[in-house]
Design a protein around this motif. Structure first.
Motif, PDB file in Angstrom:
ATOM      1  N   ALA A  90      40.218  39.221  24.639  1.00 26.64           N
ATOM      2  CA  ALA A  90      39.516  39.060  25.903  1.00 26.64           C
ATOM      3  C   ALA A  90      38.582  40.238  26.162  1.00 26.64           C
ATOM      4  CB  ALA A  90      40.522  38.920  27.049  1.00 26.64           C
ATOM      5  N   TYR A  91      39.010  41.426  25.781  1.00 27.51           N
ATOM      6  CA  TYR A  91      38.175  42.615  25.970  1.00 27.51           C
ATOM      7  C   TYR A  91      36.856  42.456  25.222  1.00 27.51           C
ATOM      8  CZ  TYR A  91      37.002  47.596  26.322  1.00 27.51           C
ATOM      9  OH  TYR A  91      36.372  48.780  26.608  1.00 27.51           O
ATOM     10  N   MET A  92      36.929  41.975  23.987  1.00 26.15           N
ATOM     11  CA  MET A  92      35.707  41.839  23.208  1.00 26.15           C
ATOM     12  C   MET A  92      34.819  40.726  23.760  1.00 26.15           C
ATOM     13  SD  MET A  92      35.240  41.590  19.064  1.00 26.15           S
ATOM     14  CE  MET A  92      35.640  43.314  18.779  1.00 26.15           C
ATOM     15  N   MET A  93      35.411  39.673  24.283  1.00 27.55           N
ATOM     16  CA  MET A  93      34.615  38.579  24.824  1.00 27.55           C
ATOM     17  C   MET A  93      34.066  38.891  26.210  1.00 27.55           C
ATOM     18  SD  MET A  93      36.404  35.013  23.560  1.00 27.55           S
ATOM     19  CE  MET A  93      38.129  35.442  23.795  1.00 27.55           C
ATOM     20  N   CYS A  94      34.833  39.631  27.016  1.00 26.86           N
ATOM     21  CA  CYS A  94      34.406  39.942  28.386  1.00 26.86           C
ATOM     22  C   CYS A  94      33.508  41.176  28.445  1.00 26.86           C
ATOM     23  CB  CYS A  94      35.618  40.185  29.282  1.00 26.86           C
ATOM     24  SG  CYS A  94      36.651  38.738  29.560  1.00 26.86           S
ATOM     25  N   GLY A  95      33.772  42.148  27.584  1.00 17.59           N
ATOM     26  CA  GLY A  95      32.980  43.362  27.590  1.00 17.59           C
ATOM     27  C   GLY A  95      33.520  44.470  28.467  1.00 17.59           C
ATOM     28  N   ASN A  96      34.622  44.228  29.178  1.00 22.05           N
ATOM     29  CA  ASN A  96      35.220  45.305  29.978  1.00 22.05           C
ATOM     30  C   ASN A  96      36.697  45.022  30.191  1.00 22.05           C
ATOM     31  OD1 ASN A  96      35.702  44.191  32.946  1.00 22.05           O
ATOM     32  ND2 ASN A  96      33.757  43.339  32.232  1.00 22.05           N
ATOM     33  N   ALA A  97      37.436  46.075  30.491  1.00 25.08           N
ATOM     34  CA  ALA A  97      38.892  45.987  30.560  1.00 25.08           C
ATOM     35  C   ALA A  97      39.376  45.190  31.763  1.00 25.08           C
ATOM     36  CB  ALA A  97      39.499  47.387  30.572  1.00 25.08           C
ATOM     37  N   GLN A  98      38.722  45.354  32.920  1.00 24.20           N
ATOM     38  CA  GLN A  98      39.211  44.693  34.129  1.00 24.20           C
ATOM     39  C   GLN A  98      39.148  43.176  34.012  1.00 24.20           C
ATOM     40  OE1 GLN A  98      40.726  46.120  37.010  1.00 24.20           O
ATOM     41  NE2 GLN A  98      41.252  43.953  37.008  1.00 24.20           N
ATOM     42  N   ASP A  99      38.010  42.668  33.539  1.00 25.87           N
ATOM     43  CA  ASP A  99      37.901  41.221  33.362  1.00 25.87           C
ATOM     44  C   ASP A  99      38.898  40.724  32.327  1.00 25.87           C
ATOM     45  OD1 ASP A  99      35.915  40.963  35.244  1.00 25.87           O
ATOM     46  OD2 ASP A  99      34.268  40.966  33.794  1.00 25.87           O
ATOM     47  N   ALA A 100      39.085  41.502  31.250  1.00 25.57           N
ATOM     48  CA  ALA A 100      40.034  41.109  30.213  1.00 25.57           C
ATOM     49  C   ALA A 100      41.441  40.985  30.780  1.00 25.57           C
ATOM     50  CB  ALA A 100      40.003  42.109  29.059  1.00 25.57           C
ATOM     51  N   GLU A 101      41.853  41.957  31.559  1.00 34.82           N
ATOM     52  CA  GLU A 101      43.183  41.903  32.162  1.00 34.82           C
ATOM     53  C   GLU A 101      43.315  40.706  33.097  1.00 34.82           C
ATOM     54  OE1 GLU A 101      44.722  45.504  33.840  1.00 34.82           O
ATOM     55  OE2 GLU A 101      43.693  46.753  32.356  1.00 34.82           O
ATOM     56  N   ASP A 102      42.269  40.438  33.862  1.00 29.93           N
ATOM     57  CA  ASP A 102      42.327  39.337  34.825  1.00 29.93           C
ATOM     58  C   ASP A 102      42.511  37.991  34.119  1.00 29.93           C
ATOM     59  OD1 ASP A 102      42.023  41.087  36.906  1.00 29.93           O
ATOM     60  OD2 ASP A 102      39.887  40.682  37.226  1.00 29.93           O
ATOM     61  N   VAL A 103      41.718  37.742  33.072  1.00 27.87           N
ATOM     62  CA  VAL A 103      41.804  36.426  32.421  1.00 27.87           C
ATOM     63  C   VAL A 103      43.114  36.271  31.656  1.00 27.87           C
ATOM     64  CG1 VAL A 103      39.309  36.099  32.316  1.00 27.87           C
ATOM     65  CG2 VAL A 103      40.476  37.164  30.383  1.00 27.87           C
TER      66      VAL A 103
END
Length: 252
Positions: free
Chosen positions: A30-43
């Motif tokens: 998710a981090y690689m697809m979102c580009g940031n940690a917060q969005d990755a954690e959320d999804v």
């Protein structure tokens, strides 16, 4: 990709063991697809919240990890589409750039910067193909787009990565493969990196994504901070919705 549907007789993994096994992997992707940690954690948190309440059913599947992975990917895709529409309305408003990634190697940090500059569809398709190993048809099925659209996004994403890698003949003679905007100069200016040794430019681009992905896997697999943060959010969600997260009490 095999979409789970048939339950099989097997030793069922506990909900908590499944979470501990899959959380780092999902966050890294998710981090690689979102580009940031917060969005990755959320999804990732949302994906687990969608899957774990039905764990009694999913734990009997041959590959329950496919269920939560698909839930995560579709949430990334939905979030990105919603955000892309919103950004078109504020495109003239200056926004701060992404923060650096000091915890990663220089090469991985550069590649993540390149991926952030790509349109979200190109980034997601490339990560699913190059790192996760899904076919064009499987990606199309996951994202609800055509196979031809998947291939177009793949070619454009690879073109940008080949420019960053310093490969000659990267496709500059084809205008449709050029980066979408001049601002994409971050990390992908020709000549900023030595030429890739791999003679196949597409393979070199895919390999660069895999190397970065493997580093993210190692990082999130050894640092429990993000896992604990997502687990705390899941416990709150479980309490509100009336389901339960097992095996977490008393953990460090």
């Amino acid at each position: 990709m095999t979409v789970p549907g048939d339950e099989v007789a097997q030793s069922r993994e506990s909900m908590h063991d499944f979470y501990r096994r899959m959380c780092p992997k999902l966050v890294a992707r998710a981090y690689m697809m979102c580009g940031n940690a917060q969005d990755a954690e959320d999804v990732v948190q949302e994906a687990f919240a969608a899957v774990l309440p039905r764990w009694a059913q999913y734990s009997g599947y041959e590959k329950p990890e496919a269920v939560v992975h698909l839930a995560m990917v579709r949430r990334v895709w939905k979030m990105q589409r919603r955000r892309a529409r919103w950004f078109t309305r504020i495109k003239d408003v200056p926004l701060p750039g992404p923060s650096p990634d000091p915890q990663f190697s220089a090469e991985t940090g550069e590649l993540l910067a390149v991926l952030r500059d790509l349109p979200h569809r190109q980034r997601t398709v490339l990560v699913l193909y190059a790192w996760n190993g899904f076919s064009a048809q499987e990606i199309a099925d996951q994202l609800g787009i055509s196979v031809s659209t998947v291939r177009v996004h793949m070619h454009k994403a690879r073109a940008s990565l080949k420019l960053w890698l310093g490969l000659e003949g990267w496709g500059a003679d084809r205008a449709e493969l050029l980066p979408a905007a001049p601002e994409m100069a971050l990390g992908i200016r020709p000549g900023t990196r030595p030429p890739a040794r791999d003679g196949d430019g597409d393979a070199a681009a895919d390999a660069a994504v895999r190397r970065a992905g493997e580093e993210l896997d190692r990082h999130f697999g050894t640092d429990p901070t993000v896992q604990h943060r997502i687990l705390a959010a899941l416990k709150d969600t479980a309490a509100r919705q009336g389901w339960f997260v097992e095996g977490v009490e008393g953990e460090d």
